[in-house]
Design a protein around this motif. Structure first.
Motif, PDB file in Angstrom:
ATOM      1  N   PHE A 387       0.849  -1.190   0.000  1.00  0.00           N
ATOM      2  CA  PHE A 387       0.000   0.000   0.000  1.00  0.00           C
ATOM      3  C   PHE A 387       0.882   1.236   0.000  1.00  0.00           C
ATOM      4  CE2 PHE A 387      -2.963  -3.108   1.861  1.00  0.00           C
ATOM      5  CZ  PHE A 387      -4.022  -2.931   0.988  1.00  0.00           C
ATOM      6  N   ALA A 388       0.420   2.288  -0.673  1.00  0.00           N
ATOM      7  CA  ALA A 388       1.217   3.505  -0.811  1.00  0.00           C
ATOM      8  C   ALA A 388       0.304   4.722  -0.751  1.00  0.00           C
ATOM      9  CB  ALA A 388       1.988   3.496  -2.129  1.00  0.00           C
ATOM     10  N   ASP A 389       0.899   5.845  -0.360  1.00  0.00           N
ATOM     11  CA  ASP A 389       0.207   7.139  -0.368  1.00  0.00           C
ATOM     12  C   ASP A 389       0.746   7.950  -1.541  1.00  0.00           C
ATOM     13  OD1 ASP A 389      -1.221   6.593   2.012  1.00  0.00           O
ATOM     14  OD2 ASP A 389       0.556   7.092   3.191  1.00  0.00           O
ATOM     15  N   VAL A 390      -0.163   8.476  -2.340  1.00  0.00           N
ATOM     16  CA  VAL A 390       0.217   9.141  -3.587  1.00  0.00           C
ATOM     17  C   VAL A 390      -0.266  10.588  -3.569  1.00  0.00           C
ATOM     18  CG1 VAL A 390      -0.088   9.134  -6.094  1.00  0.00           C
ATOM     19  CG2 VAL A 390       0.155   6.978  -4.871  1.00  0.00           C
ATOM     20  N   LYS A 391       0.565  11.480  -4.108  1.00  0.00           N
ATOM     21  CA  LYS A 391       0.189  12.870  -4.316  1.00  0.00           C
ATOM     22  C   LYS A 391       0.426  13.216  -5.781  1.00  0.00           C
ATOM     23  CE  LYS A 391       1.402  14.534   0.323  1.00  0.00           C
ATOM     24  NZ  LYS A 391       2.253  15.501   1.070  1.00  0.00           N
ATOM     25  N   VAL A 392      -0.558  13.861  -6.366  1.00  0.00           N
ATOM     26  CA  VAL A 392      -0.443  14.318  -7.749  1.00  0.00           C
ATOM     27  C   VAL A 392      -0.542  15.838  -7.744  1.00  0.00           C
ATOM     28  CG1 VAL A 392      -1.414  14.234 -10.072  1.00  0.00           C
ATOM     29  CG2 VAL A 392      -1.484  12.200  -8.612  1.00  0.00           C
ATOM     30  N   GLU A 393       0.463  16.498  -8.292  1.00  0.00           N
ATOM     31  CA  GLU A 393       0.494  17.957  -8.341  1.00  0.00           C
ATOM     32  C   GLU A 393      -0.138  18.438  -9.651  1.00  0.00           C
ATOM     33  OE1 GLU A 393       1.354  19.945  -5.948  1.00  0.00           O
ATOM     34  OE2 GLU A 393       2.034  18.334  -4.607  1.00  0.00           O
ATOM     35  N   VAL A 394      -1.180  19.254  -9.512  1.00  0.00           N
ATOM     36  CA  VAL A 394      -1.891  19.787 -10.678  1.00  0.00           C
ATOM     37  C   VAL A 394      -1.616  21.286 -10.779  1.00  0.00           C
ATOM     38  CG1 VAL A 394      -4.124  20.065 -11.809  1.00  0.00           C
ATOM     39  CG2 VAL A 394      -3.690  18.061 -10.360  1.00  0.00           C
ATOM     40  N   PRO A 395      -0.835  21.752 -11.750  1.00  0.00           N
ATOM     41  CA  PRO A 395      -0.598  23.197 -11.896  1.00  0.00           C
ATOM     42  C   PRO A 395      -1.853  23.908 -12.395  1.00  0.00           C
ATOM     43  CG  PRO A 395       0.437  21.980 -13.691  1.00  0.00           C
ATOM     44  CD  PRO A 395      -0.113  20.946 -12.756  1.00  0.00           C
ATOM     45  N   LEU A 396      -2.210  25.013 -11.749  1.00  0.00           N
ATOM     46  CA  LEU A 396      -3.407  25.766 -12.108  1.00  0.00           C
ATOM     47  C   LEU A 396      -3.094  27.092 -12.783  1.00  0.00           C
ATOM     48  CD1 LEU A 396      -5.481  25.219  -8.844  1.00  0.00           C
ATOM     49  CD2 LEU A 396      -5.635  23.935 -10.980  1.00  0.00           C
ATOM     50  N   GLY A 397      -1.810  27.465 -12.835  1.00  0.00           N
ATOM     51  CA  GLY A 397      -1.448  28.750 -13.420  1.00  0.00           C
ATOM     52  C   GLY A 397      -1.615  29.877 -12.422  1.00  0.00           C
ATOM     53  N   MET A 398      -1.631  31.118 -12.923  1.00  0.00           N
ATOM     54  CA  MET A 398      -1.764  32.299 -12.071  1.00  0.00           C
ATOM     55  C   MET A 398      -3.227  32.485 -11.684  1.00  0.00           C
ATOM     56  SD  MET A 398       1.314  33.431 -11.709  1.00  0.00           S
ATOM     57  CE  MET A 398       1.068  35.083 -11.062  1.00  0.00           C
ATOM     58  N   ARG A 399      -3.486  32.503 -10.389  1.00  0.00           N
ATOM     59  CA  ARG A 399      -4.844  32.673  -9.882  1.00  0.00           C
ATOM     60  C   ARG A 399      -4.845  33.700  -8.740  1.00  0.00           C
ATOM     61  NH1 ARG A 399      -8.104  28.113 -11.241  1.00  0.00           N
ATOM     62  NH2 ARG A 399      -7.295  27.302 -13.213  1.00  0.00           N
ATOM     63  N   LEU A 400      -5.962  34.404  -8.585  1.00  0.00           N
ATOM     64  CA  LEU A 400      -6.136  35.306  -7.450  1.00  0.00           C
ATOM     65  C   LEU A 400      -6.303  34.454  -6.194  1.00  0.00           C
ATOM     66  CD1 LEU A 400      -6.423  38.367  -6.908  1.00  0.00           C
ATOM     67  CD2 LEU A 400      -8.896  38.024  -6.928  1.00  0.00           C
ATOM     68  N   ALA A 401      -5.511  34.754  -5.155  1.00  0.00           N
ATOM     69  CA  ALA A 401      -5.503  33.864  -4.000  1.00  0.00           C
ATOM     70  C   ALA A 401      -5.201  34.641  -2.726  1.00  0.00           C
ATOM     71  CB  ALA A 401      -4.471  32.749  -4.194  1.00  0.00           C
ATOM     72  N   VAL A 402      -5.565  34.013  -1.594  1.00  0.00           N
ATOM     73  CA  VAL A 402      -5.235  34.524  -0.252  1.00  0.00           C
ATOM     74  C   VAL A 402      -4.705  33.348   0.554  1.00  0.00           C
ATOM     75  CG1 VAL A 402      -6.930  36.371  -0.251  1.00  0.00           C
ATOM     76  CG2 VAL A 402      -7.594  34.100   0.539  1.00  0.00           C
ATOM     77  N   PRO A 403      -3.929  33.612   1.612  1.00  0.00           N
ATOM     78  CA  PRO A 403      -3.489  32.509   2.478  1.00  0.00           C
ATOM     79  C   PRO A 403      -4.678  31.769   3.064  1.00  0.00           C
ATOM     80  CG  PRO A 403      -2.234  34.504   2.935  1.00  0.00           C
ATOM     81  CD  PRO A 403      -3.338  34.899   2.011  1.00  0.00           C
ATOM     82  N   ASP A 404      -4.515  30.489   3.272  1.00  0.00           N
ATOM     83  CA  ASP A 404      -5.617  29.661   3.756  1.00  0.00           C
ATOM     84  C   ASP A 404      -6.126  30.137   5.109  1.00  0.00           C
ATOM     85  OD1 ASP A 404      -7.294  27.198   3.648  1.00  0.00           O
ATOM     86  OD2 ASP A 404      -6.093  26.664   5.407  1.00  0.00           O
ATOM     87  N   ASP A 405      -5.231  30.641   5.975  1.00  0.00           N
ATOM     88  CA  ASP A 405      -5.674  31.065   7.301  1.00  0.00           C
ATOM     89  C   ASP A 405      -6.372  32.419   7.289  1.00  0.00           C
ATOM     90  OD1 ASP A 405      -3.471  32.546   6.703  1.00  0.00           O
ATOM     91  OD2 ASP A 405      -2.315  32.015   8.488  1.00  0.00           O
ATOM     92  N   ALA A 406      -6.545  33.020   6.102  1.00  0.00           N
ATOM     93  CA  ALA A 406      -7.299  34.265   6.022  1.00  0.00           C
ATOM     94  C   ALA A 406      -8.793  34.021   5.919  1.00  0.00           C
ATOM     95  CB  ALA A 406      -6.836  35.083   4.814  1.00  0.00           C
ATOM     96  N   LEU A 407      -9.200  32.789   5.625  1.00  0.00           N
ATOM     97  CA  LEU A 407     -10.613  32.471   5.439  1.00  0.00           C
ATOM     98  C   LEU A 407     -11.143  31.726   6.653  1.00  0.00           C
ATOM     99  CD1 LEU A 407     -10.649  31.376   1.702  1.00  0.00           C
ATOM    100  CD2 LEU A 407     -11.106  33.628   2.678  1.00  0.00           C
TER     101      LEU A 407
END
Length: 475
Positions: A387-407
């Motif tokens: 059994f394994a844990d997998v992560k797939v990185e999906v590039p989204l390009g330039m997006r308007l964003a805020v730090p997660d702890d701001a919400l």
């Protein structure tokens, strides 16, 4: 008749008096008058705008004949000087007035309204608009009537902001990527699997490779077979080869040689047979590739029938991981995307791979989508079945964003506290997209605004007390 006429006249006067009175429950209290304001458009825009004003006295009767003064201004910021101007006020009748004014840009503007009405003392009202956000915020000169949802901003002195550890971050565009997490299972790469299949009946006389899991090299002997059918075909080939110049002998030789090749004999083995001149009833079967014996379906002394798979040999130098992703992740994952893998027992060790294939169906029971990811396994540390844990990185390009702890989450909604001025914050609902260390902003915030990133729970408590944010119980 005169009494009836008096009654009718009194009723008409009463109706007229009632008609002049208006509901003032939602109007601003400015001096001894009541004022309603309406922005057109709302929010204001960079360009021409209109402010509609309705004046009433304390009893709700319209106030006509007032003179209105109007000034708008934006404070100086950095190298940008202060911007200031006035508006054109007109009376529309029935206590209604209209002020036309321009704004040079979006941002925080302070609007000041002066009112001089006959029989009423001079009154002044100051409020702030912050396009592209809707509505206005009263600053001075009036009181807002208490009704649900009226308050939208809270004031916290800079000293208190520092005391509670308030930190701000800008809303800005940045390269975002979405991390998809999934559990997976290590499997053999099907393209690296070879079966050793018998094409004629034979008896197993000797095994050179007799254990499952044993590594083998290409061309390594696997077992020795005795086959009466093969012996007969070899004799037919030798007879045809010795027929010399007889008519049709060349065709017989080619047919017999082709039959031996179809039965798995190599050109080298056929040349050796012809050189030797005698048929050999025993044949050595060799490994078709490098790898590991995954299956062994033969023992010494047994009879092997045509079509039987004697061995299955797989190259484990490259393996597959079959990862089950959430159904909602299906639109993001694509072949060719980079992926990383970790094992539950090997913390700190990662393997890098590539998504090869995304299966076109969804599992009806688990509602998951399966992706096939290829990893190099030169050290053979990855075993099929792990059994394994997998992560797939999906590039989204330039997006308007805020730090997660701001919400701050409240039910199905998310809120941010936006800085509107010195010591002034506004709770704004934010529509989000991809979530991670930085959350994508789809609606609610504008690039360049500053949002609180720490002490947001304390701000939320303060906002709830002042009715500047929807209650937690609201979905």
């Amino acid at each position: 008749m005169k009494s009836i006429a008096r009654l009718v006249a009194a009723a008409l006067l009463l109706l007229a008096a009632c008609a002049k009175k208006k509901d003032t429950s939602d109007a601003l209290h400015v001096g001894d008058m009541r004022v309603r304001l309406e922005l057109d458009p709302d929010p204001p825009r960079a360009g021409d705008n209109t402010l509609r004003v309705e004046l009433m006295d304390a009893q709700g009767k319209v106030v006509d004949g007032a003179q209105l003064g109007f000034v708008y201004d934006m404070a100086a910021m950095g190298s940008m000087p202060e911007m200031k101007g006035g508006g054109d006020a007109r009376s529309m009748g029935g206590g209604n007035y209209q002020i036309s004014y321009p704004l040079a840009m979006l941002g925080d503007w302070t609007l000041t309204l002066g009112i001089d009405a006959p029989g009423h003392p001079h009154a002044e009202l100051r409020f702030k608009v912050s396009p592209p956000h809707r509505g206005y915020t009263l600053q001075s000169g009036g009181a807002v009537p208490a009704h649900e949802g009226a308050a939208q901003r809270i004031e916290i002195a800079p000293e208190r902001q520092q005391l509670i550890g308030l930190v701000f971050a800008k809303v800005e565009r940045r390269p975002l990527s979405l991390t998809l997490r999934a559990s997976g299972r290590v499997e053999v790469d099907e393209t690296q699997v070879h079966d050793v299949v018998l094409r004629y009946d034979a008896y197993v006389e000797k095994l050179f490779v007799g254990q499952t899991g044993q590594p083998v090299r290409a061309g390594q002997p696997l077992l020795v077979l005795y086959s009466p059918e093969l012996l007969s075909s070899e004799r037919d080939y030798l007879v045809a080869a010795k027929s010399g110049s007889l008519p049709g002998s060349a065709q017989l030789v080619r047919a017999a040689e082709e039959r031996l090749k179809l039965w798995g004999l190599s050109s080298a083995q056929i040349a050796e047979l012809r050189k030797r001149g005698t048929a050999e009833p025993r044949v050595t079967i060799r490994s078709p590739a490098d790898g590991t014996v995954l299956e062994k379906n033969v023992v010494a002394g047994s009879k092997a029938m045509t079509g039987n798979a004697l061995y299955r040999i797989g190259n484990l130098g490259r393996i597959w991981v079959l990862a089950d992703l959430f159904e909602s992740d299906a639109p993001y994952v694509r072949p060719g995307m980079p992926a990383t893998m970790t094992l539950p027992y090997a913390s700190g060790v990662t393997w890098k791979g590539t998504v090869q294939f995304v299966y076109p169906t969804v599992d009806e029971k688990t509602r998951s989508v399966r992706a096939r990811i290829a990893f190099s396994n030169a050290q053979l540390a990855l075993k099929p079945g792990m059994f394994a844990d997998v992560k797939v990185e999906v590039p989204l390009g330039m997006r308007l964003a805020v730090p997660d702890d701001a919400l701050l989450a409240s039910g199905e909604h998310r809120y941010a506290f936006v800085k509107r001025g010195e010591g002034e914050l506004q709770a704004v609902e934010v529509k989000t997209g991809a979530l991670g260390d930085y959350d994508e902003v789809l609606d609610g915030l504008v690039e360049g605004e500053e949002v609180a990133t720490q002490a947001t729970f304390l701000l939320s408590s303060e906002a709830l007390l002042r009715s500047a944010q929807p209650r937690w119980s609201h979905p």
